[in-house]
Design a protein around this motif. Structure first.
Motif, PDB file in Angstrom:
ATOM      1  N   LEU A  36       0.826  -1.206   0.000  1.00  0.00           N
ATOM      2  CA  LEU A  36       0.000   0.000   0.000  1.00  0.00           C
ATOM      3  C   LEU A  36       0.861   1.258   0.000  1.00  0.00           C
ATOM      4  N   ALA A  37       1.892   1.274   0.839  1.00  0.00           N
ATOM      5  CA  ALA A  37       2.770   2.448   0.926  1.00  0.00           C
ATOM      6  C   ALA A  37       3.458   2.722  -0.412  1.00  0.00           C
ATOM      7  N   GLN A  38       3.922   1.677  -1.092  1.00  0.00           N
ATOM      8  CA  GLN A  38       4.616   1.853  -2.365  1.00  0.00           C
ATOM      9  C   GLN A  38       3.680   2.366  -3.456  1.00  0.00           C
ATOM     10  N   ARG A  39       2.447   1.870  -3.452  1.00  0.00           N
ATOM     11  CA  ARG A  39       1.486   2.334  -4.465  1.00  0.00           C
ATOM     12  C   ARG A  39       1.095   3.793  -4.248  1.00  0.00           C
ATOM     13  N   LEU A  40       1.014   4.213  -2.984  1.00  0.00           N
ATOM     14  CA  LEU A  40       0.551   5.568  -2.671  1.00  0.00           C
ATOM     15  C   LEU A  40       1.690   6.565  -2.505  1.00  0.00           C
ATOM     16  N   ASN A  41       2.944   6.069  -2.465  1.00  0.00           N
ATOM     17  CA  ASN A  41       4.101   6.950  -2.216  1.00  0.00           C
ATOM     18  C   ASN A  41       4.058   7.533  -0.801  1.00  0.00           C
ATOM     19  N   PHE A  42       3.601   6.732   0.177  1.00  0.00           N
ATOM     20  CA  PHE A  42       3.517   7.175   1.562  1.00  0.00           C
ATOM     21  C   PHE A  42       4.656   6.532   2.363  1.00  0.00           C
ATOM     22  N   PRO A  43       5.616   7.306   2.889  1.00  0.00           N
ATOM     23  CA  PRO A  43       6.633   6.720   3.783  1.00  0.00           C
ATOM     24  C   PRO A  43       5.981   6.183   5.053  1.00  0.00           C
ATOM     25  N   ILE A  44       6.638   5.221   5.710  1.00  0.00           N
ATOM     26  CA  ILE A  44       6.127   4.595   6.930  1.00  0.00           C
ATOM     27  C   ILE A  44       7.053   4.920   8.095  1.00  0.00           C
ATOM     28  N   ALA A  91       9.879  21.420   6.774  1.00  0.00           N
ATOM     29  CA  ALA A  91      10.053  20.931   5.400  1.00  0.00           C
ATOM     30  C   ALA A  91       9.241  19.678   5.094  1.00  0.00           C
ATOM     31  N   THR A  92       8.594  19.114   6.098  1.00  0.00           N
ATOM     32  CA  THR A  92       7.893  17.838   5.890  1.00  0.00           C
ATOM     33  C   THR A  92       6.413  17.958   6.241  1.00  0.00           C
ATOM     34  N   GLU A  93       5.770  19.022   5.762  1.00  0.00           N
ATOM     35  CA  GLU A  93       4.351  19.204   6.061  1.00  0.00           C
ATOM     36  C   GLU A  93       3.510  18.173   5.313  1.00  0.00           C
ATOM     37  N   PRO A  94       2.731  17.361   6.021  1.00  0.00           N
ATOM     38  CA  PRO A  94       1.910  16.338   5.356  1.00  0.00           C
ATOM     39  C   PRO A  94       0.551  16.903   4.949  1.00  0.00           C
ATOM     40  N   ASP A  95      -0.094  16.224   3.996  1.00  0.00           N
ATOM     41  CA  ASP A  95      -1.474  16.592   3.671  1.00  0.00           C
ATOM     42  C   ASP A  95      -2.448  15.442   3.939  1.00  0.00           C
ATOM     43  N   PHE A  96      -1.917  14.317   4.453  1.00  0.00           N
ATOM     44  CA  PHE A  96      -2.777  13.203   4.854  1.00  0.00           C
ATOM     45  C   PHE A  96      -1.951  12.259   5.736  1.00  0.00           C
ATOM     46  N   ILE A  97      -2.557  11.814   6.840  1.00  0.00           N
ATOM     47  CA  ILE A  97      -1.861  10.892   7.748  1.00  0.00           C
ATOM     48  C   ILE A  97      -2.766   9.702   8.037  1.00  0.00           C
ATOM     49  N   LEU A  98      -2.220   8.513   7.833  1.00  0.00           N
ATOM     50  CA  LEU A  98      -2.895   7.266   8.207  1.00  0.00           C
ATOM     51  C   LEU A  98      -2.119   6.666   9.371  1.00  0.00           C
ATOM     52  N   ARG A  99      -2.778   6.539  10.527  1.00  0.00           N
ATOM     53  CA  ARG A  99      -2.105   5.999  11.709  1.00  0.00           C
ATOM     54  C   ARG A  99      -2.718   4.658  12.083  1.00  0.00           C
ATOM     55  N   ILE A 100      -1.859   3.674  12.328  1.00  0.00           N
ATOM     56  CA  ILE A 100      -2.296   2.315  12.641  1.00  0.00           C
ATOM     57  C   ILE A 100      -1.750   1.913  14.004  1.00  0.00           C
ATOM     58  N   ASN A 160      -1.534   3.583  -9.387  1.00  0.00           N
ATOM     59  CA  ASN A 160      -0.155   3.390  -8.928  1.00  0.00           C
ATOM     60  C   ASN A 160       0.563   4.730  -9.005  1.00  0.00           C
ATOM     61  N   GLN A 161       0.856   5.320  -7.860  1.00  0.00           N
ATOM     62  CA  GLN A 161       1.477   6.645  -7.822  1.00  0.00           C
ATOM     63  C   GLN A 161       2.980   6.575  -7.625  1.00  0.00           C
ATOM     64  N   THR A 162       3.566   5.373  -7.644  1.00  0.00           N
ATOM     65  CA  THR A 162       4.975   5.211  -7.324  1.00  0.00           C
ATOM     66  C   THR A 162       5.870   6.010  -8.268  1.00  0.00           C
ATOM     67  N   SER A 163       5.509   6.024  -9.554  1.00  0.00           N
ATOM     68  CA  SER A 163       6.381   6.687 -10.530  1.00  0.00           C
ATOM     69  C   SER A 163       6.004   8.145 -10.775  1.00  0.00           C
ATOM     70  N   SER A 164       4.860   8.579 -10.235  1.00  0.00           N
ATOM     71  CA  SER A 164       4.383   9.927 -10.552  1.00  0.00           C
ATOM     72  C   SER A 164       5.024  11.014  -9.700  1.00  0.00           C
ATOM     73  N   GLU A 165       5.343  10.722  -8.469  1.00  0.00           N
ATOM     74  CA  GLU A 165       5.852  11.751  -7.555  1.00  0.00           C
ATOM     75  C   GLU A 165       6.800  11.102  -6.558  1.00  0.00           C
ATOM     76  N   THR A 166       8.091  11.383  -6.678  1.00  0.00           N
ATOM     77  CA  THR A 166       9.084  10.729  -5.822  1.00  0.00           C
ATOM     78  C   THR A 166       9.758  11.682  -4.847  1.00  0.00           C
ATOM     79  N   ALA A 167       9.569  12.981  -4.998  1.00  0.00           N
ATOM     80  CA  ALA A 167      10.286  13.940  -4.149  1.00  0.00           C
ATOM     81  C   ALA A 167       9.920  13.761  -2.678  1.00  0.00           C
ATOM     82  N   TRP A 168       8.622  13.542  -2.401  1.00  0.00           N
ATOM     83  CA  TRP A 168       8.163  13.423  -1.010  1.00  0.00           C
ATOM     84  C   TRP A 168       8.769  12.214  -0.315  1.00  0.00           C
TER      85      TRP A 168
END
Length: 526
Positions: free
Chosen positions: A318-326, A358-367, A429-437
């Protein structure tokens, strides 16, 4: 004169003493047998190099009970093993003698002896926490039961299934000045999920059905989401040892109901209990959540303390598809996987205001539960307006920030699998669309770890953090590491980095103090 249980230890030799309290109506033979049982407990405790001991003896007495107490307790313990209770921690004592003997007679239950009640309770907690299975814990009457409280509090806060069984004096010996008697009813208050004062033992079909039902109900309640401790208080009259009694005559063998006395066929539980896990959100809500996540360009996943080893695969996908670091808490069970998407140095770099900026998020998923890290808490508070969704698999309220926009009670692994399945079907699949974050977070993590490694290598003074950098390199595969609360778990958060080894990390929740950072080391890291 000696204490009821005592020992004189001289070098490598120990002289053991045991005795009983003598009152006007005492039976000399029964008191002698009870003294022998107490002495046997101490002998067993000294039979190994530590105070814990596995009991292998099988008592034929319990298989053919000679009095009502043992028929009743045998049915109770038999039903516990049918409910998949495989471990019991036993504290020595007189009033709990029937329970101790009954447990020792069952070969499918591991019996452990521990002479100190507080330590025994935490030992039972540790077994249950590691195995994620209910563990029984027994003690005698009086203040022995009060020593269980700290571990029971921990079990309630950590959602650990614990079956606390306290032996008690019968009603006629309570609140009348009898020794070793306190009010044990609801002794643990709101820290147990369920309490029951059991009826006095009787060897009748109805009472054996009753005690079997109570056993299944207690185990089922301990395991039901949210898992936690339950308390059974069991009063016993004398004789406490397995000797014949004429007070309650047994029914003739042909008059006994087979299911009540022997249990159901094929070792089946007397009452089968089914507690389904929390369900998944509706398909419509899943699509709404996916829309929010796919629109996010700076999403973040924070995984706090949780014990599902199955989570890592679906979560990584899920993280790789969404480009969300864990951000992986040390108790998340994710640091046994060295993967660029799993970050473990955030506790250090989120202390810098410029990094937070420098790391302002726009969505947080907490588990899972709230992470150990104080900088993570401050980070969440700094971005209070950011949409934050919490996935809680224990039907609790793991949300101390008062900032969450939605709390979903569902199984975390199943939730991630459902999201991943929907993303695949929608071909998202957003993995290739935005990698800077994600690249920013990954570089921060790598740079911080290298800086800390260099600083620690050059640091000549004794330093607690070095314990965890060494452990992260030295621990072998399939190790279970139990860490103390307060400073140790916080040091681990900063200095125990991801490794490609299956290391199961556990800790007690406890009242954790804030971590004090070494000014010298912090200057070197900067």
């Amino acid at each position: 004169m000696v204490a009821l249980r005592s020992a004189l230890v001289q070098k490598r030799e120990a002289t053991l003493f045991a005795g009983c309290g003598i009152v006007a109506d005492s039976d000399p033979q029964a008191e002698y047998k009870e003294s022998c049982l107490k002495l046997e407990v101490m002998q067993r405790s000294l039979s190994k190099n530590n105070t814990l001991m596995e009991i292998h003896d099988v008592s034929p007495v319990v298989k053919n009970p000679v009095n009502a107490t043992y028929a009743y307790v045998q049915a109770f313990v038999d039903e516990l093993q049918r409910a998949n209770v495989h471990n019991v921690v036993i504290c020595p004592g007189s009033r709990s003698t029937p329970l101790a003997i009954a447990f020792a007679s069952v070969t499918t239950i591991h019996s452990w002896m521990h002479v100190d009640e507080r330590s025994a309770a935490f030992f039972a907690l540790g077994i249950a926490k590691k195995l994620q299975q209910p563990v029984a814990l027994i003690c005698t009457s009086g203040t022995a039961a009060a020593n269980f409280l700290p571990a029971i509090v921990e079990a309630r806060l950590s959602h650990i299934p614990l079956l606390v069984i306290t032996a008690d004096r019968p009603p006629e010996l309570r609140d009348c000045g009898a020794p070793q008697a306190i009010d044990q009813n609801r002794l643990y208050g709101s820290f147990v999920k369920w309490f029951s004062e059991l009826a006095l033992p009787e060897a009748t079909d109805a009472m054996l059905r009753y005690v079997r039902t109570i056993a299944q109900r207690a185990v089922g309640m301990a395991q039901a989401v949210p898992a936690g401790p339950v308390h059974l208080n069991m009063p016993f009259r004398e004789p406490l040892v397995p000797q014949p009694s004429t007070e309650h005559a047994f029914p003739a063998p042909e008059a006994r109901n087979a299911q009540a006395w022997q249990g159901r066929a094929n070792n089946q539980p007397y009452v089968a209990i089914s507690d389904p896990l929390p369900g998944l959100p509706s398909p419509a809500r899943i699509l709404q959540l996916l829309q929010m996540m796919c629109q996010a360009r700076r999403g973040l996943i924070i995984v706090g303390p949780q014990n599902q080893s199955t989570l890592i695969g679906p979560l990584l996908a899920l993280a790789q598809r969404l480009n969300f670091p864990i951000l992986a808490d040390p108790l998340s069970q994710l640091r046994g996987s060295k993967n660029e998407w799993i970050l473990s140095s955030y506790d250090a770099f989120l202390r810098f205001p410029q990094v937070v900026h420098a790391t302002e998020p726009d969505f947080i998923l907490r588990i899972g539960a709230m992470p150990v890290s104080k900088p993570v808490l401050l980070y969440l508070q700094h971005y209070a307006a950011c949409p934050q969704i919490v996935i809680d698999g224990q039907m609790g309220w793991e949300e101390p920030t008062q900032l969450v926009s939605e709390l979903i009670h569902t199984d975390p692994t199943a939730f991630c699998q459902q999201l991943q399945s929907c993303l695949e079907s929608l071909n998202v699949n957003q993995t290739s669309s935005e990698t800077a974050w994600p690249t920013l977070w990954q570089r921060l993590d790598q740079c911080t770890q290298k800086t800390l490694e260099t600083a620690i290598a050059d640091f000549t003074e004794p330093f607690e953090g070095r314990v965890f950098t060494e452990l992260s390199s030295l621990l072998p595969e399939a190790t279970t590491l139990f860490v103390g609360n307060s400073m140790p778990i916080r040091d681990m958060d900063t200095f125990f980095w991801c490794r490609d080894r299956d290391i199961h990390i556990l800790a007690n929740r406890g009242p954790m103090a804030l971590m004090a950072w070494s000014p010298v080391l912090w200057a070197q890291v900067q």
